[in-house]
Design a protein around this motif. Structure first.
Motif, PDB file in Angstrom:
ATOM      1  N   ASN A   1       0.866  -1.161   0.000  1.00  0.00           N
ATOM      2  CA  ASN A   1       0.000   0.000   0.000  1.00  0.00           C
ATOM      3  C   ASN A   1       0.910   1.220   0.000  1.00  0.00           C
ATOM      4  O   ASN A   1       1.644   1.436   0.957  1.00  0.00           O
ATOM      5  CB  ASN A   1      -0.882  -0.041   1.258  1.00  0.00           C
ATOM      6  CG  ASN A   1      -2.087   0.853   1.134  1.00  0.00           C
ATOM      7  OD1 ASN A   1      -2.482   1.232   0.031  1.00  0.00           O
ATOM      8  ND2 ASN A   1      -2.679   1.208   2.259  1.00  0.00           N
TER       9      ASN A   1
ATOM     10  N   PRO B   1       0.982   5.044   0.112  1.00  0.00           N
ATOM     11  CA  PRO B   1       0.129   6.220   0.310  1.00  0.00           C
ATOM     12  C   PRO B   1       0.338   7.321  -0.725  1.00  0.00           C
ATOM     13  O   PRO B   1      -0.631   7.956  -1.154  1.00  0.00           O
ATOM     14  CB  PRO B   1       0.519   6.700   1.713  1.00  0.00           C
ATOM     15  CG  PRO B   1       0.961   5.463   2.410  1.00  0.00           C
ATOM     16  CD  PRO B   1       1.666   4.652   1.358  1.00  0.00           C
ATOM     17  N   ASP B   2       1.583   7.530  -1.165  1.00  0.00           N
ATOM     18  CA  ASP B   2       1.782   8.604  -2.151  1.00  0.00           C
ATOM     19  C   ASP B   2       1.139   8.253  -3.488  1.00  0.00           C
ATOM     20  O   ASP B   2       0.570   9.110  -4.164  1.00  0.00           O
ATOM     21  CB  ASP B   2       3.268   8.950  -2.306  1.00  0.00           C
ATOM     22  CG  ASP B   2       4.114   7.732  -2.648  1.00  0.00           C
ATOM     23  OD1 ASP B   2       3.669   6.599  -2.417  1.00  0.00           O
ATOM     24  OD2 ASP B   2       5.227   7.928  -3.170  1.00  0.00           O
TER      25      ASP B   2
ATOM     26  N   ASN C   1      -1.448   6.140  -3.844  1.00  0.00           N
ATOM     27  CA  ASN C   1      -2.902   6.210  -3.638  1.00  0.00           C
ATOM     28  C   ASN C   1      -3.371   7.651  -3.720  1.00  0.00           C
ATOM     29  O   ASN C   1      -4.437   7.945  -4.273  1.00  0.00           O
ATOM     30  CB  ASN C   1      -3.291   5.661  -2.260  1.00  0.00           C
ATOM     31  CG  ASN C   1      -2.967   4.186  -2.093  1.00  0.00           C
ATOM     32  OD1 ASN C   1      -2.752   3.478  -3.066  1.00  0.00           O
ATOM     33  ND2 ASN C   1      -2.934   3.729  -0.848  1.00  0.00           N
ATOM     34  N   SER C   2      -2.585   8.559  -3.145  1.00  0.00           N
ATOM     35  CA  SER C   2      -2.968   9.973  -3.167  1.00  0.00           C
ATOM     36  C   SER C   2      -3.003  10.497  -4.590  1.00  0.00           C
ATOM     37  O   SER C   2      -3.760  11.413  -4.896  1.00  0.00           O
ATOM     38  CB  SER C   2      -1.993  10.809  -2.326  1.00  0.00           C
ATOM     39  OG  SER C   2      -2.064  10.405  -0.971  1.00  0.00           O
ATOM     40  N   ALA C   3      -2.186   9.909  -5.468  1.00  0.00           N
ATOM     41  CA  ALA C   3      -2.166  10.336  -6.867  1.00  0.00           C
ATOM     42  C   ALA C   3      -3.195   9.568  -7.702  1.00  0.00           C
ATOM     43  O   ALA C   3      -3.199   9.682  -8.925  1.00  0.00           O
ATOM     44  CB  ALA C   3      -0.763  10.140  -7.446  1.00  0.00           C
ATOM     45  N   LEU C   4      -4.077   8.819  -7.057  1.00  0.00           N
ATOM     46  CA  LEU C   4      -5.073   7.977  -7.744  1.00  0.00           C
ATOM     47  C   LEU C   4      -4.404   7.124  -8.825  1.00  0.00           C
ATOM     48  O   LEU C   4      -4.834   7.102  -9.966  1.00  0.00           O
ATOM     49  CB  LEU C   4      -6.208   8.811  -8.352  1.00  0.00           C
ATOM     50  CG  LEU C   4      -7.026   9.681  -7.414  1.00  0.00           C
ATOM     51  CD1 LEU C   4      -8.237  10.261  -8.147  1.00  0.00           C
ATOM     52  CD2 LEU C   4      -7.494   8.910  -6.187  1.00  0.00           C
TER      53      LEU C   4
ATOM     54  N   ASN D   1      -4.039   3.852  -8.621  1.00  0.00           N
ATOM     55  CA  ASN D   1      -4.426   2.456  -8.423  1.00  0.00           C
ATOM     56  C   ASN D   1      -5.080   1.823  -9.649  1.00  0.00           C
ATOM     57  O   ASN D   1      -5.695   2.498 -10.460  1.00  0.00           O
ATOM     58  CB  ASN D   1      -5.418   2.357  -7.255  1.00  0.00           C
ATOM     59  CG  ASN D   1      -4.929   3.088  -6.028  1.00  0.00           C
ATOM     60  OD1 ASN D   1      -4.938   4.309  -6.001  1.00  0.00           O
ATOM     61  ND2 ASN D   1      -4.467   2.357  -5.045  1.00  0.00           N
TER      62      ASN D   1
ATOM     63  N   PRO E   1      -8.085  -0.960 -10.456  1.00  0.00           N
ATOM     64  CA  PRO E   1      -9.227  -1.495  -9.711  1.00  0.00           C
ATOM     65  C   PRO E   1      -8.982  -2.910  -9.187  1.00  0.00           C
ATOM     66  O   PRO E   1      -8.355  -3.731  -9.869  1.00  0.00           O
ATOM     67  CB  PRO E   1     -10.353  -1.489 -10.753  1.00  0.00           C
ATOM     68  CG  PRO E   1      -9.981  -0.393 -11.700  1.00  0.00           C
ATOM     69  CD  PRO E   1      -8.478  -0.400 -11.751  1.00  0.00           C
TER      70      PRO E   1
ATOM     71  N   HIS F   1      -1.111   1.474 -11.747  1.00  0.00           N
ATOM     72  CA  HIS F   1      -0.824   1.775 -13.143  1.00  0.00           C
ATOM     73  C   HIS F   1       0.701   1.791 -13.349  1.00  0.00           C
ATOM     74  O   HIS F   1       1.461   2.037 -12.406  1.00  0.00           O
ATOM     75  CB  HIS F   1      -1.335   3.177 -13.515  1.00  0.00           C
ATOM     76  CG  HIS F   1      -2.807   3.291 -13.786  1.00  0.00           C
ATOM     77  ND1 HIS F   1      -3.754   3.314 -12.794  1.00  0.00           N
ATOM     78  CD2 HIS F   1      -3.494   3.436 -14.951  1.00  0.00           C
ATOM     79  CE1 HIS F   1      -4.954   3.464 -13.326  1.00  0.00           C
ATOM     80  NE2 HIS F   1      -4.836   3.538 -14.646  1.00  0.00           N
TER      81      HIS F   1
END
Lengths: 357, 260
Positions: free
Chosen positions: B134, B136-137, B139-142, B144, B146, B154
């Protein structure tokens, strides 16, 4: 001039006291109580830390003062309108009007914005068009906006200074009886940063405390499916509790623009018609939708993305089959998508006693 | 009192630093910084965010096109010594050309001077890094992928517009992820699409910068001449398209030069 003198004498005083070991008992001590942001576990685990300016630490006294200011109509010229008039707790801190009405009865051309999780807006660009950097600076604007509170900060500051409550509250929050707009907006920003929404049904689902219905689950799949909703590239996914990218896009509302959005601010025509993606949290409380509040219901929003897309030069590449108006979701997918979107609403946020007047 | 302690510790640090310097003989490897700079071109013409948002490129298939967004992930920079030893920098960098950010990657691990047979990085994430982590940086940049496609992240997002066969400006989203066949979902079939980019041998004598070029046009060229009229969006769930992206990616990167 006088303030410069004051500043220099303070500075000298400060240096003097820090160089000696004498107890500094000759002036009133000021010790606000630190109140660090209560970061929800899902935020802590999944996304980077919130933006907290070092020159405006969160304190119990600062937050309390900010809250009082936020709900106080003293900020408006005729003492009738508070921030909360257009940012009401029961609407997740937006209002239910298409265009909010200022104190002179004049409506603007933008829909009010809900306020929550703003400390995680990493670029710190606020408003639909991102024209203001930082919450502290944002709070200056509504007071003087002629179609909102239509006041001047000189008037606000002198009213606050003359009140029999505020000077003490500023003293407690900032160690300063002399009120300034900078201190007032710092306090408001502290309060705004505490407006955290992290307890929707979907949050609880992620924490293993709730289950999704089959409809909600399918709705999530529609949202995450590049061939159907494909909402996640802009509005996020279960690994990011914000449900927005806080970035500017043209999501295909119009062929020509009366409101240029980001383009007005950047001066770059390739930004025309771009607005900040809103968070999809708390949609149950934030109708109407879009920067101009054109849609009254989530059904209208979903129909827009499904078959109402309108082409324009700056439309986002992610808007698909624009020539057909969109990807034409099935009625079942539409209603499931709506069911999923509603799991992102957080009743405990709008009922949080800490956020009520 | 505190100030005095602070002062002493500063002096102490200065003294201890200079001690070190004096005692290090020249033939013992020293640790140096490595920097990776990423620049971009379209068949030799430099491309930066200033060139975005206008139809000004022509791909191998003849479509005129623009770029509106380009970001991609690189990871696991690796240094190969001649004795078979490798130094793997366990980290990643999300290069965001749209916002001119992270165009320079400076891993926070220093590398000993000496000669290396090869230096490489991974385009995207290998499977170990991609899953069960996981970030966080990211995830914060979207960033992921699905969960229903296996999750992870990505490798690249390249987006813009192209002029289609009926002369209409149309959006494309050329997103690279690990190829996944979802036809038997929830049973997913994968094929790896991350790849290693080799920069070749290098003799590291000092702090060093690798200047790396991405020729964006290559994504549309070789071995698969890309037809945007057919493959312009919904590429994430398109297994064959992901494999083609992987194949075309092999010649996208090159080492422009090294400075040290």
């Amino acid at each position: 001039m006088r303030s410069k003198f004051l500043y220099i004498s303070c500075l000298i005083g400060l240096i003097y006291t820090s160089c000696t070991n004498e107890p500094a008992d000759n002036y009133v001590s000021y010790s606000p109580t630190p109140q660090p942001l209560n970061i929800p576990p899902l935020f802590e685990e999944n996304i980077i830390a919130p933006v907290l300016p070092i020159d405006n630490p969160q304190t119990v006294e600062g937050i309390a003062l900010g809250k009082k200011l936020f709900f106080d109509p003293i900020l408006s010229a005729d003492n009738t309108q508070a921030c909360a008039s257009c940012h009401a707790p029961q609407n997740a801190f937006t209002d239910s009007a298409r265009f909010s009405i200022g104190i002179d009865g004049i409506a603007g051309n933008r829909n009010s914005m809900p306020l929550f999780n703003m400390a995680w807006n990493y670029d710190e660009l606020f408003f639909w068009d991102g024209r203001v950097f930082s919450l502290e600076h944002q709070a200056i604007e509504p007071v003087t906006n002629p179609i909102e509170m239509h006041n001047t900060w000189e008037v606000v500051v002198s009213r606050l200074q003359q009140s029999n409550e505020y000077p003490e509250l500023f003293q407690a929050a900032f160690g300063n009886q002399t009120i300034t707009k900078e201190l007032a907006t710092k306090a408001i920003a502290q309060f705004e940063r505490t407006l955290i929404s992290a307890n929707s049904k979907f949050d609880r689902y992620l924490l293993g405390e709730a289950t999704l219905t089959p409809e909600e689950q399918n709705g999530l799949n529609v949202f995450m499916d590049e061939t159907r909703g494909d909402c996640f590239h802009c509005h996020g996914n279960p690994n990011n509790p914000l449900w927005t990218d806080n970035i500017f896009h043209n999501n295909g509302l119009d062929a020509t623009f009366t409101d240029l959005g980001l383009g007005e601010i950047s001066g770059d025509p390739t930004d025309n018609g771009k607005f900040k993606s809103p968070s999809l949290r708390n949609l149950a409380f934030t109708a109407p939708y879009m920067h101009d509040g054109r849609f009254n219901t989530l059904d209208e929003v979903i129909n827009h993305y499904s078959e109402g897309l309108v082409d324009s030069p700056t439309i986002d590449p992610l808007m698909k089959k624009v020539d057909e108006g969109g990807v034409h979701l099935t009625p079942q997918d539409k209603s499931d998508l709506k069911a999923f979107l509603l799991t992102l609403s957080d009743p405990s946020f709008i009922n949080n006693p800490d956020f009520q007047n | 009192m505190k100030k005095i302690i602070a002062l002493f510790s500063i002096i102490f640090t200065i003294v201890s630093c200079s001690d070190d310097d004096n005692n290090t003989p020249n033939n013992v490897p020293q640790n140096v910084n490595t920097t990776f700079n990423f620049t971009h071109n379209w068949d030799g013409t430099a491309v930066s965010s200033a060139d975005f948002n206008n139809i000004q490129f022509t791909n191998a298939n003849g479509e005129e096109m623009s770029i509106e967004k380009l970001r991609y992930l690189i990871s696991n920079v690796t240094f190969y010594k001649s004795n078979g030893e490798t130094i793997v920098i366990d980290g990643y960098n999300l290069i965001d050309v749209t916002n001119d950010s992270e165009l320079t990657y400076t891993p926070n691990i220093d590398i000993p001077t000496g000669s290396y047979e090869n230096v490489s990085f991974t385009f995207g994430f290998n499977n170990e890094d991609n899953y069960n982590n996981n970030y966080p940086d990211l995830n914060s940049a979207l960033w992921n992928v699905p969960d229903m496609m296996g999750g992870g992240y990505h490798y690249m997002q390249l987006e813009g517009k192209y002029i289609n066969t009926i002369d209409v400006e149309t959006g494309y989203a050329y997103h690279a992820i690990r190829a996944v066949n979802m036809s038997n979902a929830p049973d997913l079939l994968f094929q790896d699409t991350f790849f290693t980019v080799n920069l070749g041998p290098v003799n590291i004598t000092n702090n060093i910068s690798f200047n790396i070029e991405m020729n964006i046009a290559e994504w549309f060229k070789n071995p698969n001449q890309w037809d945007l009229n057919v493959l312009y969006n919904m590429l994430m769930p398109n297994f064959d398209a992901q494999v083609m992206i992987y194949e075309n990616g092999q010649n996208v990167f090159s080492l422009k030069n090294i400075s040290q």
